[in-house]
Design a protein around this motif. Structure first.
Motif, PDB file in Angstrom:
ATOM      1  N   MET A   1      37.781  35.883  23.432  1.00 37.67           N
ATOM      2  CA  MET A   1      37.133  36.573  24.542  1.00 37.67           C
ATOM      3  C   MET A   1      36.729  35.514  25.561  1.00 37.67           C
ATOM      4  SD  MET A   1      33.766  39.136  24.638  1.00 37.67           S
ATOM      5  CE  MET A   1      33.659  39.249  22.910  1.00 37.67           C
ATOM      6  N   ASP A   2      37.380  35.535  26.713  1.00 38.67           N
ATOM      7  CA  ASP A   2      37.090  34.600  27.791  1.00 38.67           C
ATOM      8  C   ASP A   2      36.576  35.399  28.979  1.00 38.67           C
ATOM      9  OD1 ASP A   2      36.964  32.316  29.387  1.00 38.67           O
ATOM     10  OD2 ASP A   2      39.035  32.588  30.072  1.00 38.67           O
ATOM     11  N   ILE A   3      35.263  35.634  28.983  1.00 34.77           N
ATOM     12  CA  ILE A   3      34.675  36.462  30.030  1.00 34.77           C
ATOM     13  C   ILE A   3      33.905  35.570  30.994  1.00 34.77           C
ATOM     14  CG2 ILE A   3      33.031  38.294  30.519  1.00 34.77           C
ATOM     15  CD1 ILE A   3      33.780  39.553  27.887  1.00 34.77           C
ATOM     16  N   ARG A   4      34.202  35.764  32.282  1.00 36.68           N
ATOM     17  CA  ARG A   4      33.541  35.008  33.330  1.00 36.68           C
ATOM     18  C   ARG A   4      33.061  35.968  34.410  1.00 36.68           C
ATOM     19  NH1 ARG A   4      37.923  31.951  35.573  1.00 36.68           N
ATOM     20  NH2 ARG A   4      39.239  33.379  34.455  1.00 36.68           N
ATOM     21  N   PRO A   5      32.144  35.525  35.249  1.00 33.12           N
ATOM     22  CA  PRO A   5      31.701  36.390  36.347  1.00 33.12           C
ATOM     23  C   PRO A   5      32.874  36.771  37.252  1.00 33.12           C
ATOM     24  CG  PRO A   5      30.265  34.479  36.157  1.00 33.12           C
ATOM     25  CD  PRO A   5      31.435  34.247  35.233  1.00 33.12           C
ATOM     26  N   ILE A   6      32.773  37.928  37.856  1.00 29.46           N
ATOM     27  CA  ILE A   6      33.794  38.391  38.791  1.00 29.46           C
ATOM     28  C   ILE A   6      33.335  37.969  40.180  1.00 29.46           C
ATOM     29  CG2 ILE A   6      34.967  40.397  39.754  1.00 29.46           C
ATOM     30  CD1 ILE A   6      34.503  41.780  37.049  1.00 29.46           C
ATOM     31  N   LYS A   7      34.076  37.043  40.781  1.00 25.76           N
ATOM     32  CA  LYS A   7      33.698  36.494  42.085  1.00 25.76           C
ATOM     33  C   LYS A   7      34.699  36.816  43.184  1.00 25.76           C
ATOM     34  CE  LYS A   7      31.281  32.627  39.978  1.00 25.76           C
ATOM     35  NZ  LYS A   7      31.225  31.172  39.803  1.00 25.76           N
ATOM     36  N   THR A   8      35.934  37.087  42.806  1.00 26.82           N
ATOM     37  CA  THR A   8      36.985  37.322  43.808  1.00 26.82           C
ATOM     38  C   THR A   8      37.733  38.612  43.486  1.00 26.82           C
ATOM     39  OG1 THR A   8      38.687  36.164  42.546  1.00 26.82           O
ATOM     40  CG2 THR A   8      37.321  34.818  44.026  1.00 26.82           C
ATOM     41  N   GLU A   9      38.559  39.038  44.430  1.00 21.72           N
ATOM     42  CA  GLU A   9      39.396  40.219  44.202  1.00 21.72           C
ATOM     43  C   GLU A   9      40.378  39.969  43.059  1.00 21.72           C
ATOM     44  OE1 GLU A   9      39.659  43.453  45.459  1.00 21.72           O
ATOM     45  OE2 GLU A   9      37.694  42.982  46.278  1.00 21.72           O
ATOM     46  N   GLN A  10      40.848  38.736  42.933  1.00 15.99           N
ATOM     47  CA  GLN A  10      41.761  38.408  41.825  1.00 15.99           C
ATOM     48  C   GLN A  10      41.039  38.546  40.487  1.00 15.99           C
ATOM     49  OE1 GLN A  10      45.099  37.832  41.744  1.00 15.99           O
ATOM     50  NE2 GLN A  10      44.812  37.912  39.546  1.00 15.99           N
ATOM     51  N   ASP A  11      39.796  38.046  40.411  1.00 14.02           N
ATOM     52  CA  ASP A  11      38.995  38.209  39.191  1.00 14.02           C
ATOM     53  C   ASP A  11      38.811  39.694  38.880  1.00 14.02           C
ATOM     54  OD1 ASP A  11      38.658  35.436  39.100  1.00 14.02           O
ATOM     55  OD2 ASP A  11      36.617  35.503  39.931  1.00 14.02           O
ATOM     56  N   TYR A  12      38.547  40.463  39.922  1.00 15.24           N
ATOM     57  CA  TYR A  12      38.335  41.903  39.781  1.00 15.24           C
ATOM     58  C   TYR A  12      39.599  42.579  39.237  1.00 15.24           C
ATOM     59  CZ  TYR A  12      37.529  46.748  41.302  1.00 15.24           C
ATOM     60  OH  TYR A  12      37.411  48.113  41.350  1.00 15.24           O
ATOM     61  N   SER A  13      40.737  42.265  39.817  1.00 13.97           N
ATOM     62  CA  SER A  13      42.009  42.853  39.367  1.00 13.97           C
ATOM     63  C   SER A  13      42.306  42.479  37.918  1.00 13.97           C
ATOM     64  CB  SER A  13      43.159  42.385  40.256  1.00 13.97           C
ATOM     65  OG  SER A  13      43.011  42.901  41.542  1.00 13.97           O
ATOM     66  N   THR A  14      42.034  41.240  37.575  1.00 13.25           N
ATOM     67  CA  THR A  14      42.259  40.785  36.199  1.00 13.25           C
ATOM     68  C   THR A  14      41.358  41.556  35.234  1.00 13.25           C
ATOM     69  OG1 THR A  14      42.884  38.588  36.982  1.00 13.25           O
ATOM     70  CG2 THR A  14      42.205  38.761  34.679  1.00 13.25           C
ATOM     71  N   ALA A  15      40.095  41.732  35.609  1.00 18.90           N
ATOM     72  CA  ALA A  15      39.153  42.458  34.755  1.00 18.90           C
ATOM     73  C   ALA A  15      39.586  43.917  34.584  1.00 18.90           C
ATOM     74  CB  ALA A  15      37.745  42.385  35.333  1.00 18.90           C
ATOM     75  N   ILE A  16      40.032  44.550  35.665  1.00 17.29           N
ATOM     76  CA  ILE A  16      40.496  45.943  35.586  1.00 17.29           C
ATOM     77  C   ILE A  16      41.699  46.039  34.647  1.00 17.29           C
ATOM     78  CG2 ILE A  16      41.584  47.824  36.892  1.00 17.29           C
ATOM     79  CD1 ILE A  16      38.592  47.636  37.417  1.00 17.29           C
ATOM     80  N   GLY A  17      42.614  45.104  34.760  1.00 19.43           N
ATOM     81  CA  GLY A  17      43.783  45.093  33.873  1.00 19.43           C
ATOM     82  C   GLY A  17      43.381  44.955  32.418  1.00 19.43           C
ATOM     83  N   ARG A  18      42.431  44.088  32.153  1.00 18.16           N
ATOM     84  CA  ARG A  18      41.971  43.893  30.772  1.00 18.16           C
ATOM     85  C   ARG A  18      41.246  45.137  30.263  1.00 18.16           C
ATOM     86  NH1 ARG A  18      43.177  42.143  26.021  1.00 18.16           N
ATOM     87  NH2 ARG A  18      41.387  41.445  24.817  1.00 18.16           N
TER      88      ARG A  18
END
Length: 116
Positions: free
Chosen positions: A1-18
């Motif tokens: 589990m590699d969870i980091r704060p969501i700071k950018t749209e790319q982070d957001y898209s990655t989180a949604i995919g996961r």
């Protein structure tokens, strides 16, 4: 589990995919815990970057009327005379505090929406 704060749209898209991958994970499992954390992070990001404005009071009244199968004639007991109902629904007159209280109590429309 590699969870980091969501700071950018790319982070957001990655989180949604996961989240999509983890959707339906068993509660209290490592995957379920990861899902809970990611959903919380995404909600926080969305509230900051994509705020949702409260609904317009008249639109909220019309929506509740539609939900309940009500006509403008049914609104007389909450807003006053038929002409007053027409003025309110056509945005020619503002809601009074008495009307807001009546709509809140009778139709369960949140007061904070009606006061906007």
């Amino acid at each position: 589990m590699d969870i980091r704060p969501i700071k950018t749209e790319q982070d957001y898209s990655t989180a949604i995919g996961r989240i999509e991958v983890l959707w339906g994970a068993k509660k209290d499992s490592p995957e379920g815990d990861e899902l809970d954390i990611l959903v919380t992070l995404v909600e926080s990001y969305e509230m900051k970057h994509y705020p949702i404005a409260p609904p317009d009071p008249i639109d909220a009244i019309k929506f509740r009327m539609e939900q309940m199968g009500m006509t403008s004639a049914d609104m007389v007991k909450y807003l006053g005379s038929q002409s007053r109902v027409s003025e309110i629904l056509n945005r020619k007159r503002r809601l009074t505090l008495g009307m807001i209280k009546s709509l809140y109590k009778g139709l369960k429309i949140p007061a904070e929406i009606l006061l906007a």
